[in-house]
Design a protein around this motif. Structure first.
Motif, PDB file in Angstrom:
ATOM      1  N   GLY A  33       7.377  -7.399  -9.760  1.00  0.00           N
ATOM      2  CA  GLY A  33       7.328  -7.061 -10.868  1.00  0.00           C
ATOM      3  C   GLY A  33       5.679  -5.880 -11.199  1.00  0.00           C
ATOM      4  O   GLY A  33       5.631  -5.893 -11.623  1.00  0.00           O
ATOM      5  N   ASN A  34       4.486  -6.841 -10.215  1.00  0.00           N
ATOM      6  CA  ASN A  34       3.348  -6.608 -10.255  1.00  0.00           C
ATOM      7  C   ASN A  34       2.378  -6.504  -8.721  1.00  0.00           C
ATOM      8  O   ASN A  34       1.506  -6.573  -8.470  1.00  0.00           O
ATOM      9  N   GLU A  35       3.450  -5.578  -7.500  1.00  0.00           N
ATOM     10  CA  GLU A  35       2.915  -5.091  -6.803  1.00  0.00           C
ATOM     11  C   GLU A  35       1.630  -4.706  -6.732  1.00  0.00           C
ATOM     12  O   GLU A  35       1.745  -4.597  -5.097  1.00  0.00           O
ATOM     13  N   SER A  36       1.259  -3.097  -7.406  1.00  0.00           N
ATOM     14  CA  SER A  36       0.886  -1.938  -7.031  1.00  0.00           C
ATOM     15  C   SER A  36      -0.264  -3.102  -6.335  1.00  0.00           C
ATOM     16  O   SER A  36      -0.170  -2.121  -5.909  1.00  0.00           O
ATOM     17  N   ALA A  37      -1.255  -3.708  -7.419  1.00  0.00           N
ATOM     18  CA  ALA A  37      -2.297  -4.174  -7.265  1.00  0.00           C
ATOM     19  C   ALA A  37      -2.504  -4.867  -5.924  1.00  0.00           C
ATOM     20  O   ALA A  37      -3.929  -4.572  -4.463  1.00  0.00           O
ATOM     21  N   PHE A  38      -1.045  -5.180  -5.044  1.00  0.00           N
ATOM     22  CA  PHE A  38      -1.559  -5.398  -3.659  1.00  0.00           C
ATOM     23  C   PHE A  38      -1.202  -4.277  -2.516  1.00  0.00           C
ATOM     24  O   PHE A  38      -1.467  -4.189  -1.821  1.00  0.00           O
ATOM     25  N   THR A  39      -0.090  -2.860  -3.201  1.00  0.00           N
ATOM     26  CA  THR A  39       0.063  -2.005  -1.890  1.00  0.00           C
ATOM     27  C   THR A  39      -1.233  -1.304  -1.964  1.00  0.00           C
ATOM     28  O   THR A  39      -1.545  -0.655  -0.708  1.00  0.00           O
ATOM     29  N   ALA A  40      -1.479  -1.185  -3.094  1.00  0.00           N
ATOM     30  CA  ALA A  40      -2.724   0.162  -3.364  1.00  0.00           C
ATOM     31  C   ALA A  40      -4.278  -1.090  -2.447  1.00  0.00           C
ATOM     32  O   ALA A  40      -5.046  -0.166  -1.726  1.00  0.00           O
ATOM     33  N   PHE A  41      -4.268  -1.891  -2.321  1.00  0.00           N
ATOM     34  CA  PHE A  41      -5.062  -2.578  -1.376  1.00  0.00           C
ATOM     35  C   PHE A  41      -5.072  -2.139   0.140  1.00  0.00           C
ATOM     36  O   PHE A  41      -5.775  -2.130   0.427  1.00  0.00           O
ATOM     37  N   PHE A  42      -3.456  -3.043   0.266  1.00  0.00           N
ATOM     38  CA  PHE A  42      -3.532  -3.009   2.213  1.00  0.00           C
ATOM     39  C   PHE A  42      -3.309  -1.062   2.157  1.00  0.00           C
ATOM     40  O   PHE A  42      -4.061  -0.835   3.444  1.00  0.00           O
ATOM     41  N   ARG A  43      -3.702  -0.620   1.148  1.00  0.00           N
ATOM     42  CA  ARG A  43      -3.292   1.466   2.082  1.00  0.00           C
ATOM     43  C   ARG A  43      -5.010   1.376   2.154  1.00  0.00           C
ATOM     44  O   ARG A  43      -5.372   1.782   2.752  1.00  0.00           O
ATOM     45  N   HIS A  44      -5.883   0.915   1.102  1.00  0.00           N
ATOM     46  CA  HIS A  44      -7.413   0.982   0.863  1.00  0.00           C
ATOM     47  C   HIS A  44      -8.177   0.364   1.857  1.00  0.00           C
ATOM     48  O   HIS A  44      -8.739   0.718   3.065  1.00  0.00           O
ATOM     49  N   LYS A  45      -7.396  -0.631   2.671  1.00  0.00           N
ATOM     50  CA  LYS A  45      -7.919  -1.503   3.328  1.00  0.00           C
ATOM     51  C   LYS A  45      -6.856  -0.883   5.044  1.00  0.00           C
ATOM     52  O   LYS A  45      -8.146  -1.059   6.247  1.00  0.00           O
ATOM     53  N   GLY A  46      -6.059  -0.074   4.818  1.00  0.00           N
ATOM     54  CA  GLY A  46      -5.679   0.185   5.690  1.00  0.00           C
ATOM     55  C   GLY A  46      -4.683  -1.438   6.775  1.00  0.00           C
ATOM     56  O   GLY A  46      -4.360  -0.709   7.812  1.00  0.00           O
ATOM     57  N   ILE A  47      -4.287  -1.996   5.945  1.00  0.00           N
ATOM     58  CA  ILE A  47      -3.632  -3.652   6.563  1.00  0.00           C
ATOM     59  C   ILE A  47      -2.343  -2.607   6.617  1.00  0.00           C
ATOM     60  O   ILE A  47      -1.752  -2.432   4.990  1.00  0.00           O
ATOM     61  N   GLU A  48      -1.318  -3.521   7.997  1.00  0.00           N
ATOM     62  CA  GLU A  48      -0.033  -3.104   7.561  1.00  0.00           C
ATOM     63  C   GLU A  48       0.628  -3.885   6.697  1.00  0.00           C
ATOM     64  O   GLU A  48       0.863  -5.111   6.534  1.00  0.00           O
ATOM     65  N   ASP A  49       1.408  -3.454   5.600  1.00  0.00           N
ATOM     66  CA  ASP A  49       1.987  -4.391   5.367  1.00  0.00           C
ATOM     67  C   ASP A  49       3.941  -4.562   5.311  1.00  0.00           C
ATOM     68  O   ASP A  49       4.840  -3.207   5.355  1.00  0.00           O
ATOM     69  N   ARG A  50       4.075  -5.790   5.566  1.00  0.00           N
ATOM     70  CA  ARG A  50       5.110  -6.607   6.336  1.00  0.00           C
ATOM     71  C   ARG A  50       5.246  -7.622   5.444  1.00  0.00           C
ATOM     72  O   ARG A  50       5.831  -8.453   5.828  1.00  0.00           O
ATOM     73  N   PHE A  51       4.848  -7.513   3.863  1.00  0.00           N
ATOM     74  CA  PHE A  51       5.670  -8.550   2.755  1.00  0.00           C
ATOM     75  C   PHE A  51       7.287  -7.815   2.163  1.00  0.00           C
ATOM     76  O   PHE A  51       7.570  -7.406   2.630  1.00  0.00           O
ATOM     77  N   VAL A  52       7.148  -9.503   1.784  1.00  0.00           N
ATOM     78  CA  VAL A  52       8.987  -9.396   1.890  1.00  0.00           C
ATOM     79  C   VAL A  52       8.754  -9.400   0.308  1.00  0.00           C
ATOM     80  O   VAL A  52       7.623 -10.034  -0.757  1.00  0.00           O
ATOM     81  N   ARG A  53       9.381  -8.615  -0.606  1.00  0.00           N
ATOM     82  CA  ARG A  53       9.128  -8.352  -2.284  1.00  0.00           C
ATOM     83  C   ARG A  53      10.612  -9.781  -2.287  1.00  0.00           C
ATOM     84  O   ARG A  53      11.558  -9.891  -1.722  1.00  0.00           O
ATOM     85  N   ALA A  54      10.412 -10.079  -3.528  1.00  0.00           N
ATOM     86  CA  ALA A  54      10.790 -10.595  -4.187  1.00  0.00           C
ATOM     87  C   ALA A  54      11.196 -10.701  -6.024  1.00  0.00           C
ATOM     88  O   ALA A  54       9.975  -9.767  -6.528  1.00  0.00           O
ATOM     89  N   PRO A  55      12.254 -10.693  -6.939  1.00  0.00           N
ATOM     90  CA  PRO A  55      11.779 -10.814  -7.920  1.00  0.00           C
ATOM     91  C   PRO A  55      11.145 -11.329  -8.442  1.00  0.00           C
ATOM     92  O   PRO A  55      10.894 -12.504  -8.552  1.00  0.00           O
TER      93      PRO A  55
END
Length: 325
Positions: free
Chosen positions: A65-87
């Motif tokens: 529901g509010n993952e965009s703040a995290f995906t933007a952070f990972f992209r900005h920092k160059g962190i590979e995102d392998r988080f599991v998404r949940a409802p």
């Protein structure tokens, strides 16, 4: 051995930091500023590691529901995102930073409810990612729905993969992990004094008290116990001995994430195989560097290096603890 570091955050948060000059409970307080950051202990560690130039893979649980703040952070920092998404939505933590006292008041809201299936999905990511010798940071609290044993079980599973686990958690989850069988213990832990007192079940009023508990954990099989002591610095306990490290007072805009930055400093030191003295300097320098800003960010590398050089490393007797927890 893999070059990347993996961080695991099962209960991340959006940290909303509100700056107030002189917080007055029960009264109307006018905020000077507000800043929202992707947060959670493991994510904070990942951000500091990325700033240091370390390749990082982040995993754990995120709400769709509010993952965009995290995906933007990972992209900005160059962190590979392998988080599991949940409802649902990842929780929000409100941090009220008093710019006059340097103190921070936390209001942590509830977040996702997890189950065994979601935890298994994270473990599958780790099985696909972790190689023998990989440094894996397991940090933060557990979401609702998971038992206190979940952290200890995760550490044991990572040990079976050949990982070197750095653990930073608290309460029943920490106790369960520290009471595990020797082969299932983390390689490194970073409790603060209050967390170590909760585990010991008694006040730790002196450096000797803190050191005694830390040494008992090293005897059980933990390679390094790093105890953060706030303004007093930190103690670093291994089978080879005890070091104390501290820095001259540093102006603090926000104390949020200083402990996470210390974990990141420890990880960089382990990754670079620094000697114990240099490891202690690196850890307290990262923590102090974080005090000057809001969010999981480090200042320029040269600034951190200057703090490393300024750190005083000595025997534990040179730290005098206050009587309060």
């Amino acid at each position: 051995m893999s070059d990347h570091v993996v961080t695991v955050t099962l209960n991340p948060a959006i940290d909303l930091t509100v700056s107030v000059a002189g917080l007055k409970p029960g009264a109307v307080n006018r905020a000077r500023a507000a800043q929202s950051n992707a947060g959670g202990k493991g994510i904070n560690v990942a951000g500091c590691l990325a700033d240091w130039g370390v390749p990082v893979i982040g995993t754990g649980l995120l709400g769709r529901g509010n993952e965009s703040a995290f995906t933007a952070f990972f992209r900005h920092k160059g962190i590979e995102d392998r988080f599991v998404r949940a409802p649902g939505e990842t929780r929000t933590n409100i941090k009220i930073a008093d710019t006059e006292t340097g103190e921070t008041t936390d209001l942590n809201l509830p977040g996702l409810t997890a189950d065994a299936g979601l935890l298994q999905a994270v473990e599958t990511v780790l099985e696909e990612t972790v190689l023998p010798g990989t440094l894996v940071v397991v940090a933060g609290s557990l979401p609702a729905g998971l038992p206190a044993r979940a952290t200890a079980d995760l550490v044991a599973r990572l040990n079976a993969f050949g990982a070197r686990v750095v653990l930073d958690c608290s309460g029943p989850a920490l106790a369960a992990a520290l009471l595990a069988e020797p082969q299932d213990l983390p390689a490194v832990i970073k409790p603060n004094r209050a967390e170590l007192e909760a585990f010991a079940g008694r006040p730790l009023r002196s450096t000797d008290d803190v050191t005694a508990v830390a040494r008992s954990l090293v005897r059980r099989g933990i390679g390094l116990v790093a105890v953060s002591l706030g303004a007093e610095g930190a103690l670093f306990v291994t089978a080879a001995g005890v070091l104390a490290a501290r820095l001259p007072p540093v102006p603090a805009l926000s104390t949020v994430g200083a402990g996470d930055a210390m974990v990141a400093g420890l990880v960089t030191a382990l990754r670079e195989t620094l000697d114990p003295d240099a490891l202690a300097r690196r850890a307290v320098a990262f923590a102090a560097a974080k005090l000057g800003g809001i969010g999981p960010n480090l200042p320029p590398r040269a600034d951190v290096g200057a703090l490393e050089a300024a750190a005083a490393v000595s025997g534990p007797a040179d730290i005098r603890l206050g009587l309060s927890a």
